[in-house]
Design an enzyme around this catalytic site. Structure first.
Site, short mmCIF file in Angstrom:
data_model
loop_
_atom_site.label_atom_id
_atom_site.label_comp_id
_atom_site.label_asym_id
_atom_site.label_seq_id
_atom_site.Cartn_x
_atom_site.Cartn_y
_atom_site.Cartn_z
CB THR A 144 -0.90 0.01 1.25
OG1 THR A 144 -1.68 -1.17 1.23
CG2 THR A 144 -1.80 1.22 1.28
NE ARG A 172 -8.69 -7.94 1.43
CZ ARG A 172 -7.65 -7.12 1.53
NH1 ARG A 172 -7.51 -6.13 0.69
NH2 ARG A 172 -6.75 -7.28 2.48
CB VAL A 173 -13.05 -3.46 1.80
CG1 VAL A 173 -12.43 -2.15 2.24
CG2 VAL A 173 -14.03 -3.22 0.64
N GLY A 174 -9.78 -4.09 2.37
CA GLY A 174 -8.76 -4.22 3.41
C GLY A 174 -8.79 -3.05 4.39
CG ASP A 175 -5.04 -1.90 5.97
OD1 ASP A 175 -4.94 -2.72 5.02
OD2 ASP A 175 -4.18 -1.03 6.20
CB THR A 195 1.88 -0.84 3.84
OG1 THR A 195 2.06 -1.79 2.78
CG2 THR A 195 3.20 -0.62 4.53
N GLY A 196 0.37 -3.70 4.54
CA GLY A 196 0.49 -5.10 4.92
C GLY A 196 -0.86 -5.77 4.72
N GLY A 198 -4.40 -6.36 5.21
CA GLY A 198 -5.47 -5.59 5.84
C GLY A 198 -6.22 -6.36 6.90
N1 GLY Z 1 -3.16 -3.10 3.12
C1 GLY Z 1 -3.88 -3.23 1.94
C2 GLY Z 1 -4.89 -4.30 1.94
O1 GLY Z 1 -4.78 -5.26 2.68
O2 GLY Z 1 -5.82 -4.20 1.17
#
Ligand code: GLY
Length: 302
Positions: A144, A172-175, A195-196, A198
């Site tokens: 990210t 799907r939605v991450g952090d 970043t990593g 989510g």
């Molecule tokens: N950190 C970005 C995601 O997991 O979507």
């Protein structure tokens, strides 16, 4: 004092381009967004914007967010499919005070209403890489792009953009578009972004956690290390092997720092009196270690 910090080695080009603009008096939000857009437009970066690796069905779904630290205004979009610059839609949302987060078709309609360019996001190179990853049944990581900026007028902002987990389930939605998890900014303290993976980052709400640690007096590096370590250890105590987690922090004085639970992370930064440079990060705790973390030894079986 002005300062800017960005995740991963590829943020260096944007820091080199935009640090002089911060020095000349540009605002924190404009600078963070311009830096993020520059990386979105770089097709060589396959974790963001045009060139991002698509989901399991071959469609790119982008997430992005911005936050400004004076009034804590937020703009975020998720599952953004028809424009390679989600950061511009997130930025525009900040001025629509009644909404913080738009997703899917609503986010795309909002982008169209702004006149943002509707262009294919998928490139031939990203499609080839997607096919290769699919054959190998592999995810490529979660690089990210996050920028934290402090402008000379003591304003802070964060901009975050990602194509998310490659080969993800559609929807799907991450952090990254989630306030507190992927990003946070407060002019009274500082800003942080992650970043990593989510799914792991959001369990620790790491960005808010780090900003609150800075509020308690920790330096940006100490705050980042505490947030990553605490989240990692909590996941281990729950029987989960943490995936990659990394973060950057910047305080209201222009001090910056970062932390990671793996060996791949680096960040770029510049501030008044300090030229743009790349900084590798030694893991504060190692998610590849086979032994139980030192903090948990002796607790096994309890
Ligand atoms: N950190 C970005 C995601 O997991 O979507």
């Amino acid at each position: 004092m002005w300062a800017i910090i960005g995740t991963w080695h590829f943020s260096l080009q944007a820091i080199e381009a935009f640090a002089p603009r911060l020095a000349a008096g540009d605002g924190a939000m404009d600078t963070a967004v311009a830096a993020a857009r520059m990386i979105e437009d770089d097709e060589r970066v396959d974790s963001v914007g045009r060139g991002g690796i698509p989901n399991a069905q071959g469609e790119c779904e982008l997430d992005a967010a911005v936050m400004e630290g004076r009034a804590l205004r937020i703009g975020a979009v998720a599952g953004f499919c028809h424009c390679p610059n989600p950061i511009l839609a997130a930025r525009a949302l900040v001025d629509h005070a009644e909404y913080n987060l738009l997703c899917g078709v609503g986010a795309d309609a909002f982008a169209r209403s702004l006149g943002l360019p509707q262009q294919p996001i998928l490139t031939e190179a990203a499609l080839a890489r997607w096919q290769q990853l699919r054959q190998q049944r592999q995810d490529k990581g979660h690089d990210t792009v996050c920028f934290l900026a402090l402008s000379a007028d003591a304003r802070m902002a964060v901009a975050v953009t990602t194509s998310g987990m490659s080969l993800k389930l559609p929807g799907r939605v991450g952090d990254s578009p989630l306030v507190g998890s992927g990003f946070y900014a407060d002019d009274e303290v500082g800003a942080a972004a992650a970043t990593g993976l989510g799914e792991d980052i959001m369990k620790g709400v790491v960005s808010f956690r780090a900003v609150e640690a800075m509020r308690q007096g920790l330096s940006p590096r100490q705050a980042a290390e505490q947030a990553v370590r605490e989240t990692h250890l909590r996941l281990v105590r729950g029987g989960h092997k943490p995936d990659n987690i990394a973060m950057v922090c910047l305080d209201k004085y222009g001090n910056f720092g970062a932390a990671a639970n793996h060996r791949e992370f680096a960040y770029a930064a510049a501030r008044e009196g300090l030229a743009p440079a790349l900084y590798p990060v030694e893991p504060v705790i190692d998610n590849q270690a086979t032994a139980l973390p030192r903090e948990l030894q002796g607790l096994a079986g309890s």
